[in-house]
Design an enzyme around this catalytic site. Structure first.
Site, PDB file in Angstrom:
ATOM      1  N   SER A  52       0.855  -1.185   0.000  1.00 54.52           N
ATOM      2  CA  SER A  52       0.000   0.000   0.000  1.00 54.52           C
ATOM      3  C   SER A  52       0.893   1.237   0.000  1.00 54.52           C
ATOM      4  CB  SER A  52      -0.874  -0.002   1.250  1.00 54.52           C
ATOM      5  OG  SER A  52      -0.029   0.128   2.380  1.00 54.52           O
ATOM      6  N   LYS A  53       0.265   2.386  -0.071  1.00 53.28           N
ATOM      7  CA  LYS A  53       0.991   3.671  -0.048  1.00 53.28           C
ATOM      8  C   LYS A  53       2.004   3.696   1.096  1.00 53.28           C
ATOM      9  CE  LYS A  53      -0.430   6.798  -3.114  1.00 53.28           C
ATOM     10  NZ  LYS A  53       0.546   7.429  -3.959  1.00 53.28           N
ATOM     11  N   ARG A  54       1.551   3.194   2.213  1.00 54.99           N
ATOM     12  CA  ARG A  54       2.355   3.193   3.430  1.00 54.99           C
ATOM     13  C   ARG A  54       3.715   2.501   3.206  1.00 54.99           C
ATOM     14  NH1 ARG A  54       1.822  -0.930   7.401  1.00 54.99           N
ATOM     15  NH2 ARG A  54       0.201  -1.816   6.087  1.00 54.99           N
ATOM     16  N   HIS A  55       3.716   1.447   2.368  1.00 51.99           N
ATOM     17  CA  HIS A  55       4.953   0.699   2.122  1.00 51.99           C
ATOM     18  C   HIS A  55       5.781   1.283   0.985  1.00 51.99           C
ATOM     19  CE1 HIS A  55       2.240  -2.702   3.525  1.00 51.99           C
ATOM     20  NE2 HIS A  55       3.196  -2.668   4.412  1.00 51.99           N
ATOM     21  N   GLY A  56       5.213   2.203   0.248  1.00 52.24           N
ATOM     22  CA  GLY A  56       5.957   2.726  -0.894  1.00 52.24           C
ATOM     23  C   GLY A  56       5.308   2.363  -2.214  1.00 52.24           C
TER      24      GLY A  56
END
Ligand code: GLU
Length: 475
Positions: free
Chosen positions: A251-255
């Site tokens: 997800s966005k959180r992971h890049g």
């Protein structure tokens, strides 16, 4: 593969900007097509008009340009099988939808929104109850004659299995009764993905469909449509998910950013391609720097990994730093243009000499300016930091600085190699350790404890500027 002319496609929906996982699929499509001297096609699947994101199509083109994954056929360059934007092909799908109804592979559904909402009230994933599948031809005619709104649904077999050999997943068999009678054509006569994808892959002579595993559950619908129309389906390859380091869906959180965001963060297209290649494919120890052409040579569609790939930003940083080192400073200068101030661009010779010595230490292009600012403007240097680095008294440090100034003023040659030699002797004579002697000078000229080799920095700053900065510390 000898009798198949390979044609692959990436078919993004402009309902968002493709993230790095979608771009990995595009890379595999590109490599497969090029490996067999076939064509790589970009098709825009924009039938879900409600969810379109303005500007997304342009971003899709930019991603392909940036990475060099240049389609042989697309909406801009055209091709023999266009148009390549689905909303420009609506009449084609309408014809096929009608044909599917005529041959009994699809049916009219007149269910109202309210009825469908009621069906999904307790379970949003509930399948359509096939209510209209059983309408008599007379009932259908009456509804059509009255102008009642309708959709067209696929008439999937209610029993049996849909079986295929997936290039990545191996032999797969999904029970037909787990699939829904999906809508093929909406009330506004716009097709859904399921109809448009089959029609286009067939008409565009696509030989291989590589796509994310999330589309696997829809495949029975697609295979059924191929069979009903009497077409040979393409070879299917469902590539696994990209996971974050914590093994949850990326997800966005992971890049899970788009390639354009990575470009803005200073990642090189070569490194991104290389990184994506190793996310799902194994070659030697997975750390070789490979160009696109080299990847084409070593790519093997039968060896795409079946297990989910873990997105590891450290790996991307590593590959990026290695590619930065590999490129010439002139090339890097051109790529750094959007990152560096105008006056640095104007002073090309100086900037290139800084790149020469700085590129060993860069992870991204974005790191360049913060690490090189002191070459263009005098840093504010805290005397305390200089003393900390020399770990001697102010008096002793001052003495060492005077010695360094003297040396510089009288040096026989202001070159990195000669300064290195002369300063090494002076440092030994002074009784200071190399760290104490050179770290204090480093901080004095740059305000930083990490810089490229000290005497290279002196040379770029020039004799006068170096003397000025060293003298200012104890003045
Ligand atoms: N339009 C679909 C997407 O956005 C394409 C899926 C496929 O490749 O069949 O991913």
């Amino acid at each position: 593969m000898s009798d198949t002319h390979v044609r692959t496609r990436i078919a993004p929906s402009p309902t968002g900007i493709p993230h790095i996982g979608n771009t990995r699929t595009a890379l595999f499509d590109y490599l497969l097509a090029k490996k067999y001297s076939g064509e790589f096609i970009l098709r825009i699947e924009d039938t879900d008009q409600k969810r379109l994101v303005p500007g997304a199509v342009d971003k899709i083109y930019q991603i392909h340009q940036f990475l060099g994954l240049i389609p042989d056929e697309d909406p801009v360059v055209g091709g023999s099988y266009g148009p390549y934007i689905q909303t420009q092909r609506l009449a084609i799908y309408q014809k096929y939808a009608q044909e599917l109804v005529n041959i009994g592979a699809a049916y009219y559904c007149f269910c109202s929104e309210e009825r469908l909402e009621e069906l999904h009230k307790n379970n949003p994933f509930a399948k359509y109850d096939r209510h209209c599948r059983h309408l008599t031809p007379e009932e259908v005619k009456t509804q059509l004659d009255s102008g009642a709104p309708f959709v067209i649904r696929v008439k999937l077999p209610e029993t049996g299995f849909s079986t295929w050999h997936d290039l990545v997943q191996g032999k797969l068999s999904l029970p037909n009764n787990e699939c829904d009678d999906k809508v093929l054509m909406k009330t506004n006569s716009i097709p859904t993905y399921h109809l448009a994808v089959v029609v286009d892959d067939y008409l565009m002579k696509i030989s291989h469909v590589i796509r994310g595993v999330e589309w696997m559950m829809s495949t029975p619908v697609h295979l059924f449509l191929y069979e009903a129309l009497g077409y040979k389906p393409p070879i299917l390859a469902h590539v696994p998910l990209l996971l974050g380091p914590d093994k949850s869906k990326l997800s966005k959180r992971h890049g899970a950013k788009s390639v354009l965001e990575y470009a803005a963060d200073g990642y090189l297209p070569e490194a991104i391609n290389n990184f994506l290649f190793y996310l799902g494919f194994s070659y030697k120890d997975n750390s070789e720097l490979l160009t696109l052409e080299e990847m084409v040579k070593v790519f093997d569609e039968n060896k795409i990994q079946r297990q989910n790939a873990i997105f590891d930003i450290q790996k991307l940083n590593y590959l990026n730093s290695q590619w930065i080192k590999k490129l010439s400073s002139e090339d890097l200068f051109n790529r750094l243009k959007t990152f560096i101030p105008e006056d640095w661009q104007k002073d090309k010779a100086k900037t290139i000499s800084i790149i020469d010595i700085a590129k060993e230490r860069l992870f991204t292009l974005k790191d360049f300016v913060p690490g090189a600012e002191y070459f263009f403007s005098t840093p504010i240097v805290d005397k305390k930091l200089v003393l900390e680095q020399s770990s001697r008294s102010e008096e002793e440090t001052n003495k060492w600085f005077q010695k360094a100034i003297n040396l510089l003023e009288n040096t026989k040659e202001f070159s990195s190699c000669n300064l290195h030699e002369e300063f090494a002797t002076a440092q030994k004579d002074s009784g200071l350790s190399p760290r104490e002697a050179f770290m204090s000078l480093r901080v004095a000229i740059s305000g930083r404890t990490v810089t490229p080799p000290l005497f290279d920095c002196f040379v770029i700053l020039g004799k006068e500027e170096t003397l000025k900065r060293l003298s200012s510390i104890f003045s």
